[in-house]
Design a protein around this motif. Structure first.
Motif, short mmCIF file in Angstrom:
data_model
loop_
_atom_site.label_atom_id
_atom_site.label_comp_id
_atom_site.label_asym_id
_atom_site.label_seq_id
_atom_site.Cartn_x
_atom_site.Cartn_y
_atom_site.Cartn_z
N GLY A 28 38.42 49.41 32.18
CA GLY A 28 38.85 48.72 30.89
C GLY A 28 40.17 47.94 30.83
O GLY A 28 40.15 47.12 30.18
N ALA A 29 41.22 48.75 31.60
CA ALA A 29 42.42 47.96 31.60
C ALA A 29 42.20 46.78 32.12
O ALA A 29 42.97 45.45 31.83
CB ALA A 29 43.32 48.80 32.13
N LEU A 30 41.41 46.47 33.15
CA LEU A 30 41.33 45.24 33.68
C LEU A 30 40.63 44.32 32.91
O LEU A 30 41.03 43.04 32.81
CB LEU A 30 40.40 45.24 35.17
N ALA A 31 39.50 44.58 32.40
CA ALA A 31 39.05 43.79 31.41
C ALA A 31 39.87 43.32 30.30
O ALA A 31 39.66 42.05 29.71
CB ALA A 31 37.71 44.47 30.64
N ARG A 32 40.74 44.17 29.81
CA ARG A 32 41.69 43.70 28.55
C ARG A 32 42.58 42.75 29.24
O ARG A 32 43.17 41.71 28.50
CB ARG A 32 42.49 44.89 28.32
N TYR A 33 43.02 43.00 30.68
CA TYR A 33 44.18 42.00 31.20
C TYR A 33 43.43 40.84 31.27
O TYR A 33 44.11 39.73 31.17
CB TYR A 33 44.48 42.75 32.52
N LEU A 34 42.29 40.69 31.91
CA LEU A 34 41.46 39.45 32.06
C LEU A 34 41.28 38.61 30.96
O LEU A 34 41.43 37.48 30.53
CB LEU A 34 40.11 39.69 32.72
N GLY A 35 40.99 39.48 29.78
CA GLY A 35 40.74 38.96 28.40
C GLY A 35 41.79 38.52 27.84
O GLY A 35 41.85 36.99 27.30
N ILE A 36 43.05 38.93 27.94
CA ILE A 36 44.22 38.41 27.36
C ILE A 36 44.66 37.22 28.43
O ILE A 36 45.21 36.37 27.55
CB ILE A 36 45.34 39.43 27.44
N ARG A 37 44.48 37.33 29.77
CA ARG A 37 44.94 36.36 30.52
C ARG A 37 44.20 35.03 30.04
O ARG A 37 44.72 33.85 30.31
CB ARG A 37 44.74 36.68 32.21
N PHE A 38 42.90 35.14 30.05
CA PHE A 38 42.10 34.04 29.64
C PHE A 38 42.49 33.44 28.20
O PHE A 38 42.48 32.02 28.10
CB PHE A 38 40.62 34.32 29.66
N LEU A 39 42.67 34.35 27.28
CA LEU A 39 43.20 33.65 25.99
C LEU A 39 44.36 32.86 26.13
O LEU A 39 44.52 31.84 25.46
CB LEU A 39 43.31 34.64 24.95
N LEU A 40 45.18 33.32 27.00
CA LEU A 40 46.61 32.70 27.31
C LEU A 40 46.12 31.09 27.73
O LEU A 40 47.19 30.33 27.77
CB LEU A 40 47.53 33.40 28.28
N ILE A 41 45.14 30.95 28.35
CA ILE A 41 44.89 29.54 28.90
C ILE A 41 44.93 28.61 27.72
O ILE A 41 45.58 27.43 27.79
CB ILE A 41 43.23 29.37 29.54
N ILE A 42 44.50 28.87 26.39
CA ILE A 42 44.58 28.02 25.19
C ILE A 42 45.84 27.63 25.05
O ILE A 42 46.14 26.52 25.03
CB ILE A 42 43.67 28.78 23.94
#
Length: 366
Positions: A28-42
């Motif tokens: 769950g923490a990994l999914a949140r981390y990747l989600g936030i990291r993906f949003l930071l691409i924008i």
């Protein structure tokens, strides 16, 4: 009637429950981390695009920069109006952002070519070169780094450290010229320049489906001689660009492997009687390779930057070759589109690098 559970079973049950709880929490923490990291691409992509756009406008409008002195002032003014460069800068910026969202990177001012077509055709060539260069970097840098670490402070180690410094410090165009003089001009083993022979390139224009990656196109064409010709043309550019990254990999593998060999679990394995070769290969070397993944993502930017000089030296018609051509022509519309695309590629590669490191390295905390 009461029953007594052995202490070992209680401890084992508690450990299993903790593992069952911790595993989902980690994912769950990994999914949140990747989600936030993906949003930071924008925001990262937006900042990169904005910086490139306004830096290009510092020199003036692209039409005047590309065609000034070649056309009368009336025609230049007409072309500026047709392209929208006579409008306020913020309106131009908004229109440029809207175009990017639909895949429109603009049209070059000198040859009226769609930048999206340049990215599609020539970008495939740069992708192919980057792949071969990374392959050379791994084949050369990783084994030599392993050898240097296992022969620490010996003649071979010292020689390889000097080689790594020279490989990283030597200008890629200088290395390319030396390789051309030796293997193409003097020995005649390999072609001097280009991605393939002229007859091969003409034949591969008719392959379907066309990928613009000549190795794949030659395989689809079904002619082994064409595939061999493409591979021969790729050797010198890949070596020239790959050695730049191979020096980094060599030093990184050496340093990390030496640190890992001095860690506690390696000493414990040796104390249990595990063979030194097994400890080095199965434990120390695997863990020492984890930082390579991180650096590999960072080296993408280096490869793209080095591709400009490598492609120009070997007339490898990729994005670097086209970028140099448009720079000399002062076609800053094309330059802006290519640089923006390369910046976006680096941002996306950085995200995937972080994702892979988070998946393979349990020491990463979210």
């Amino acid at each position: 009637m009461s029953t007594t559970t052995p202490v070992g079973e209680v401890d084992g049950s508690a450990e299993k429950q903790s593992q069952q709880v911790s595993a989902p929490s980690r994912y769950g923490a990994l999914a949140r981390y990747l989600g936030i990291r993906f949003l930071l691409i924008i925001p990262t992509a937006w900042i990169l695009v904005t910086v490139v756009f306004f830096l290009m406008r510092v020199i003036g409008d692209p039409i005047t920069a590309a065609l000034g002195g070649r056309l009368p002032a009336e025609q230049i003014a007409q072309r500026k109006a047709e392209a929208g460069y006579d409008r306020p800068i913020l309106i131009q910026y908004w229109e440029y952002l809207r175009g990017l969202l639909t895949g429109d990177f603009g049209t070059s001012a000198t040859d009226n070519r769609e930048i999206a077509d340049v990215l599609l055709v020539n970008g495939a060539a740069t992708l192919e070169l980057a792949f071969w260069a990374l392959l050379v970097a791994f084949v050369v840098g990783v084994p030599l780094g392993f050898f240097a670490a296992t022969h620490r402070d010996r003649f071979g180690d010292a020689s390889l450290r000097i080689f790594a410094i020279l490989a990283y410090a030597a200008p890629v165009f200088f290395v390319g010229m030396l390789l051309k003089l030796l293997f193409a001009v003097r020995l005649g083993w390999l072609p001097v320049a280009g991605r393939a022979s002229t007859n091969v390139e003409l034949a591969l224009q008719n392959v379907s489906p066309k990928t613009n990656i000549l190795l794949i196109d030659s395989i689809l064409y079904g002619e082994p001689a064409y595939t061999g010709d493409v591979l021969k043309h790729a050797v010198l550019p890949a070596v020239a660009l790959g050695l730049l990254t191979a020096g980094v990999f060599l030093r990184l593998v050496r340093v990390n492997l030496l640190q890992t060999l001095q860690s506690g679990y390696v000493e414990a394995a040796r104390a249990r009687g595990v063979r030194s070769r097994t400890v080095t290969l199965r434990h120390a070397f695997r863990n020492a390779m984890i930082p390579i993944v991180t650096v590999m993502g960072l080296q993408i930017a280096t490869l793209l930057g080095g591709a400009v000089l490598t492609e120009t030296t070997f007339e490898w018609k990729g994005l670097g070759y086209e970028l140099a051509h448009y720079l000399s022509a002062r076609d800053f519309v094309a330059v802006q589109g290519i640089v923006t695309f390369l910046a976006l590629v680096v941002a996306v590669v950085s995200f995937f690098t972080d994702a892979i490191v988070a998946l393979i390295d349990p020491r990463v905390r979210f």
